[in-house]
Design a protein around this motif. Sequence first.
Motif, mmCIF file in Angstrom:
data_model
loop_
_atom_site.group_PDB
_atom_site.id
_atom_site.type_symbol
_atom_site.label_atom_id
_atom_site.label_comp_id
_atom_site.label_asym_id
_atom_site.label_seq_id
_atom_site.Cartn_x
_atom_site.Cartn_y
_atom_site.Cartn_z
ATOM 1 N N MET A 345 35.161 44.546 25.645
ATOM 2 C CA MET A 345 36.128 45.615 25.192
ATOM 3 C C MET A 345 35.808 47.179 25.422
ATOM 4 S SD MET A 345 37.824 46.639 21.801
ATOM 5 C CE MET A 345 36.617 46.911 20.692
ATOM 6 N N LEU A 346 34.485 47.385 25.009
ATOM 7 C CA LEU A 346 33.903 48.614 25.191
ATOM 8 C C LEU A 346 33.626 49.006 26.602
ATOM 9 C CD1 LEU A 346 31.519 48.860 21.996
ATOM 10 C CD2 LEU A 346 33.870 49.838 22.312
ATOM 11 N N ASP A 347 33.156 48.226 27.171
ATOM 12 C CA ASP A 347 32.682 48.188 28.751
ATOM 13 C C ASP A 347 34.167 48.225 29.658
ATOM 14 O OD1 ASP A 347 30.134 48.099 28.438
ATOM 15 O OD2 ASP A 347 29.731 45.943 29.090
ATOM 16 N N PHE A 348 35.154 47.521 29.343
ATOM 17 C CA PHE A 348 36.433 47.774 29.720
ATOM 18 C C PHE A 348 36.943 49.259 29.545
ATOM 19 C CE2 PHE A 348 40.950 47.552 30.149
ATOM 20 C CZ PHE A 348 41.389 46.731 30.893
ATOM 21 N N ALA A 349 36.792 49.439 28.188
ATOM 22 C CA ALA A 349 37.444 50.829 28.003
ATOM 23 C C ALA A 349 36.764 52.030 28.523
ATOM 24 C CB ALA A 349 37.359 51.143 26.279
ATOM 25 N N ALA A 350 35.531 51.737 29.113
ATOM 26 C CA ALA A 350 34.841 52.830 29.474
ATOM 27 C C ALA A 350 35.067 52.860 31.126
ATOM 28 C CB ALA A 350 33.231 52.789 29.388
ATOM 29 N N ALA A 351 35.331 51.909 31.820
ATOM 30 C CA ALA A 351 35.567 51.660 33.183
ATOM 31 C C ALA A 351 37.030 52.075 33.437
ATOM 32 C CB ALA A 351 35.332 50.238 33.664
ATOM 33 N N TYR A 352 38.006 51.787 32.184
ATOM 34 C CA TYR A 352 39.430 51.959 32.724
ATOM 35 C C TYR A 352 39.548 53.511 32.511
ATOM 36 C CZ TYR A 352 44.426 51.400 31.975
ATOM 37 O OH TYR A 352 45.726 51.655 32.106
ATOM 38 N N HIS A 371 41.352 46.321 41.508
ATOM 39 C CA HIS A 371 40.890 46.414 42.903
ATOM 40 C C HIS A 371 39.887 47.622 42.735
ATOM 41 C CE1 HIS A 371 41.098 47.949 46.793
ATOM 42 N NE2 HIS A 371 41.692 46.803 47.230
ATOM 43 N N TRP A 372 39.796 48.745 42.043
ATOM 44 C CA TRP A 372 38.823 49.524 41.959
ATOM 45 C C TRP A 372 37.573 49.067 41.529
ATOM 46 C CZ3 TRP A 372 36.404 51.922 37.594
ATOM 47 C CH2 TRP A 372 35.940 52.744 37.702
ATOM 48 N N ILE A 373 37.605 48.042 40.334
ATOM 49 C CA ILE A 373 36.035 47.823 40.003
ATOM 50 C C ILE A 373 35.588 46.819 41.056
ATOM 51 C CG2 ILE A 373 35.276 46.193 38.290
ATOM 52 C CD1 ILE A 373 37.594 46.460 36.486
ATOM 53 N N ARG A 374 36.574 46.329 41.712
ATOM 54 C CA ARG A 374 35.761 45.046 42.835
ATOM 55 C C ARG A 374 35.366 45.845 43.780
ATOM 56 N NH1 ARG A 374 38.733 39.540 42.039
ATOM 57 N NH2 ARG A 374 37.483 39.062 40.144
ATOM 58 N N THR A 379 29.498 48.026 38.089
ATOM 59 C CA THR A 379 29.150 46.713 37.648
ATOM 60 C C THR A 379 30.298 46.327 36.481
ATOM 61 O OG1 THR A 379 27.365 48.083 36.828
ATOM 62 C CG2 THR A 379 26.695 46.436 38.207
ATOM 63 N N ALA A 380 30.710 45.469 36.298
ATOM 64 C CA ALA A 380 31.695 45.101 35.174
ATOM 65 C C ALA A 380 31.290 43.850 34.492
ATOM 66 C CB ALA A 380 33.099 45.048 35.759
ATOM 67 N N THR A 381 30.557 43.782 33.449
ATOM 68 C CA THR A 381 30.122 42.648 32.893
ATOM 69 C C THR A 381 31.510 41.955 32.561
ATOM 70 O OG1 THR A 381 30.367 44.045 30.826
ATOM 71 C CG2 THR A 381 28.076 43.460 31.912
ATOM 72 N N PHE A 382 32.690 42.266 32.205
ATOM 73 C CA PHE A 382 33.679 41.517 31.651
ATOM 74 C C PHE A 382 34.696 40.863 32.804
ATOM 75 C CE2 PHE A 382 34.769 46.117 32.240
ATOM 76 C CZ PHE A 382 35.762 46.193 32.980
#
Length: 383
Positions: A345-352, A371-374, A379-382
Amino acid sequence: MQQHLQAAQSEQSAHACVLHQAWAKVPASLSRAEQQTHVAHIRDLLQQRQAVMVAHYYVEPELQDLALATGGMVGDSLEMAKFGQAHAAQTLLVAGVKFMGETAKILSPEKTILMPDTDATCSLDLGCPADDFAQFCAEHPDRTVVVYANTSAEVKALADWVVTSSIALEIVTFLHQQGKKILWGPDRHLGQYIQQQTGANMILWQGSCIVHNEFKGSELASLKQQHPDALVLVHPESPAAVVAQADVIGSTSKLLQAAVTLPAQIFIVATDLGILHEMQKQAPHKHFIAAPTAGNGATCKSCAFCPWMAMNSLQACAHVLQQGDAGITVPTPTLQAARKSIQNMLDFAAAYREFGPASDDLHTHIQHFHHWIRHHERTATFL
Ligand code: 13P
Ligand code: SF4
């Protein structure tokens, strides 16, 4: 001397446990002079212990003010988790309920996490025992398990994702777009709201919050008629009939922000009334009305204050800081498993947040986010 208060009635549903054991303690009320003595004492103790206070908007006003005045924070449950993890202090005094202290410990196992009263719990946590929830998960092995932060460390350890009300819609939309089916727990109102907004395939645990569950839809409609210029602010733990009438739906921080920034002068507020302290401080000229918690002619009505949040007294804060105990503990295997789902959740929130400001069309925004993450080597652990 503290009295015991019967705080919740049993709740019958397919998956909820009975809440007849739920109880809270009512702290003795203090004179203004006694309050000031305790505040000064807590300030000294925080300094001596090099501790920082992390408080929720629902705790008593003196504690909220003290947290802010001593370099700590007041926030919603996601902000509390982030602040506690990022802060350099090795001792955190968490003024809130048990799941908030446990989350702080899970994210910072090396820190000492003190809570004014470790018996301060939450009806959602009580209504979702880990053994029963594990069985629910085992019955649906094909589903991604998403749990609300208002759960025990053991329940979080069973989950793929933890969410709070401030990021739940975004995360479930994200999972839904990947074709995932969701097993959701424990708040049924929040789950129903997310299901309706996202169209995700979700099965719901049937828990509820004893405070938000009391807000009444038809009485809210009458109140709105009496105040046609008022905007309605609703926490999504409230029943669907209340959520359906909201102008703004969201976490405590989102409701506060709306109260301060929107041009309306009158707001009807459907959440724990502890939030009114900060609303009134930040928007002193605006008028806030509590949403109704009883039907017409009812002989008793809920006060819309969480009984467990109320256990966070000044006396209890001073006592726990003075005592110097080891604080909250979470067994290592539980801590490690729960940490992964919270960190998602925290990693998602930071990336978002890094991705950029949200647009009105959440579905398209999340597609672009994915799309942006990919494609931007983030790096997205989630994933
Ligand atoms: P928030 O995440 O909005 O702070 O909500 C936590 C809570 O316990 C609401 O009742
Ligand atoms: Fe739990 Fe409701 Fe209290 Fe929040 S207000 S801590 S959800 S019982």
